[in-house]
Design a protein around this motif. Structure first.
Motif, PDB file in Angstrom:
ATOM      1  N   ASN A   5       0.818  -1.213   0.000  1.00 24.32           N
ATOM      2  CA  ASN A   5       0.000   0.000   0.000  1.00 24.32           C
ATOM      3  C   ASN A   5       0.852   1.264   0.000  1.00 24.32           C
ATOM      4  OD1 ASN A   5      -2.239  -1.597   0.005  1.00 24.32           O
ATOM      5  ND2 ASN A   5      -2.758  -1.273   2.153  1.00 24.32           N
ATOM      6  N   LEU A   6       2.025   1.178   0.598  1.00 24.73           N
ATOM      7  CA  LEU A   6       2.958   2.301   0.570  1.00 24.73           C
ATOM      8  C   LEU A   6       3.487   2.517  -0.840  1.00 24.73           C
ATOM      9  CD1 LEU A   6       4.953   4.397   1.661  1.00 24.73           C
ATOM     10  CD2 LEU A   6       6.380   2.514   2.467  1.00 24.73           C
ATOM     11  N   VAL A  39       3.705   9.746  -8.281  1.00 24.93           N
ATOM     12  CA  VAL A  39       4.459   9.954  -9.517  1.00 24.93           C
ATOM     13  C   VAL A  39       3.500  10.157 -10.688  1.00 24.93           C
ATOM     14  CG1 VAL A  39       6.146   8.958 -11.103  1.00 24.93           C
ATOM     15  CG2 VAL A  39       6.392   8.603  -8.642  1.00 24.93           C
ATOM     16  N   ALA A  40       2.446   9.354 -10.736  1.00 24.43           N
ATOM     17  CA  ALA A  40       1.478   9.465 -11.826  1.00 24.43           C
ATOM     18  C   ALA A  40       0.776  10.818 -11.815  1.00 24.43           C
ATOM     19  CB  ALA A  40       0.462   8.338 -11.728  1.00 24.43           C
ATOM     20  N   VAL A  85       7.388   3.202  -9.312  1.00 30.29           N
ATOM     21  CA  VAL A  85       7.965   3.126  -7.967  1.00 30.29           C
ATOM     22  C   VAL A  85       9.478   3.023  -8.037  1.00 30.29           C
ATOM     23  CG1 VAL A  85       8.056   1.781  -5.842  1.00 30.29           C
ATOM     24  CG2 VAL A  85       5.881   2.093  -7.005  1.00 30.29           C
ATOM     25  N   ASP A  86       9.977   2.203  -8.943  1.00 30.83           N
ATOM     26  CA  ASP A  86      11.422   2.023  -9.077  1.00 30.83           C
ATOM     27  C   ASP A  86      12.092   3.348  -9.436  1.00 30.83           C
ATOM     28  OD1 ASP A  86      13.539  -0.073  -9.046  1.00 30.83           O
ATOM     29  OD2 ASP A  86      13.858   0.624 -11.098  1.00 30.83           O
ATOM     30  N   PHE A 110      13.113  -2.101  -5.042  1.00 27.46           N
ATOM     31  CA  PHE A 110      12.252  -2.162  -3.874  1.00 27.46           C
ATOM     32  C   PHE A 110      11.595  -3.534  -3.799  1.00 27.46           C
ATOM     33  CE2 PHE A 110       9.331  -1.200  -7.247  1.00 27.46           C
ATOM     34  CZ  PHE A 110       8.150  -1.815  -6.892  1.00 27.46           C
ATOM     35  N   LEU A 111      11.151  -3.886  -2.607  1.00 28.44           N
ATOM     36  CA  LEU A 111      10.452  -5.147  -2.378  1.00 28.44           C
ATOM     37  C   LEU A 111       9.273  -4.865  -1.458  1.00 28.44           C
ATOM     38  CD1 LEU A 111      10.534  -8.302  -2.788  1.00 28.44           C
ATOM     39  CD2 LEU A 111      11.659  -8.405  -0.566  1.00 28.44           C
ATOM     40  N   SER A 112       8.090  -5.349  -1.832  1.00 25.61           N
ATOM     41  CA  SER A 112       6.917  -5.173  -0.981  1.00 25.61           C
ATOM     42  C   SER A 112       6.637  -6.455  -0.209  1.00 25.61           C
ATOM     43  CB  SER A 112       5.699  -4.782  -1.810  1.00 25.61           C
ATOM     44  OG  SER A 112       5.310  -5.824  -2.688  1.00 25.61           O
TER      45      SER A 112
END
Length: 268
Positions: free
Chosen positions: A152-153, A161-162, A178-179, A186-188
């Motif tokens: 969710n973060l 960003v969008a 996100v990257d 990153f890893l969720s």
């Protein structure tokens, strides 16, 4: 998730693992021809790790256990192994050293957790993410820098960003947005908290960042051990088969300045 993060896994052969670390490194100097070289004052320390046991136990009826085919056994064993892995990861992030847990990343002394200035939590803007990265020392060799947080973060980061650049973002997947925003992989994970509160802010998340090569995961006896029995106690009385999974594990970091945590970040 631990494998995806690229943590350092070790399999100790002794009960207490002493892992060396450099607390003060060597130095280089410019020297004149024929002059002496100043001596470096390198200092060492030890990380001490001891096994903490994470376990799971379930029962199935003995007649069912006797007629199980291998595929059914595999389903049960995979489920119990996943439960242990999730509990291990939760302890590695949030364990406080009591209740038989390790001291997890969020509670290791010396790790920076100061990036939480908003009264109701902080929005994960690009500037905020840069500030988080700036808190981590990158002087060590073989850096494996990644961010870890709840999905969710990262959805919130993608939406920011969008919103800021809708035309450029229109053709990009959330993962790419996100990257690009994080500047690092990153890893969720659902293990990372996203239900915290601060002031009037709710559904706030922890965002971890660091060099995961510096995170040590110790697994004794080769990792997870799964055993079955229908002898004794509840199993004998009720004609059940007990399936038990155990793992002896601990965690540590070699350099606390290689990690930082933002503890109250807004989510979608």
């Amino acid at each position: 998730p631990l494998n995806d993060l690229g943590v350092l896994e070790v399999n100790p052969k002794c009960e207490t693992l002493k892992f060396p670390k450099v607390t003060q490194g060597s130095s280089g100097y410019w020297v004149g021809q024929g002059t002496g070289i100043p001596e470096s004052d390198m200092k060492f320390g030890l990380i001490s790790m001891t096994p903490k046991t994470v376990a799971s136990l379930l029962y199935v009826t003995k007649p069912m256990a006797d007629i199980m085919d291998q595929s059914y056994v595999t389903v049960i064993e995979n489920d119990i192994a996943n439960a242990l892995a999730a509990t291990q990861f939760q302890g590695f992030l949030y364990g406080n050293g009591s209740d038989n847990t390790p001291i997890g990343l969020a509670n290791i002394p010396g790790i920076d957790k100061t990036l939480a200035t908003g009264a109701d939590g902080d929005s994960p803007t690009k500037a905020f993410l840069r500030q988080l990265r700036a808190k981590v020392n990158q002087k060590y060799y073989n850096g494996n820098f990644k961010m870890l947080g709840n999905k969710n973060l990262f959805f919130e980061i993608a939406s920011l960003v969008a919103t800021a650049a809708p035309d450029a973002a229109a053709a990009m997947k959330d993962e790419i947005l996100v990257d690009n925003a994080c500047g690092v992989p990153f890893l969720s994970s659902g293990i990372a908290l996203a239900n915290k509160a601060k002031g009037n802010g709710t559904s706030l998340a922890d965002l971890f960042y660091g060099n995961w090569n510096s995170f040590i995961m110790a697994n004794w006896l080769g990792g997870i051990t799964i055993e079955r029995t229908d002898v004794g106690g509840k199993a004998f009385e009720a004609n059940l088969t007990g399936i038990r999974a155990t793992m002896n594990t601990d965690c540590a970091v070699r350099h606390t300045d290689e990690f930082a945590i933002a503890p109250f970040v807004k989510t979608i």
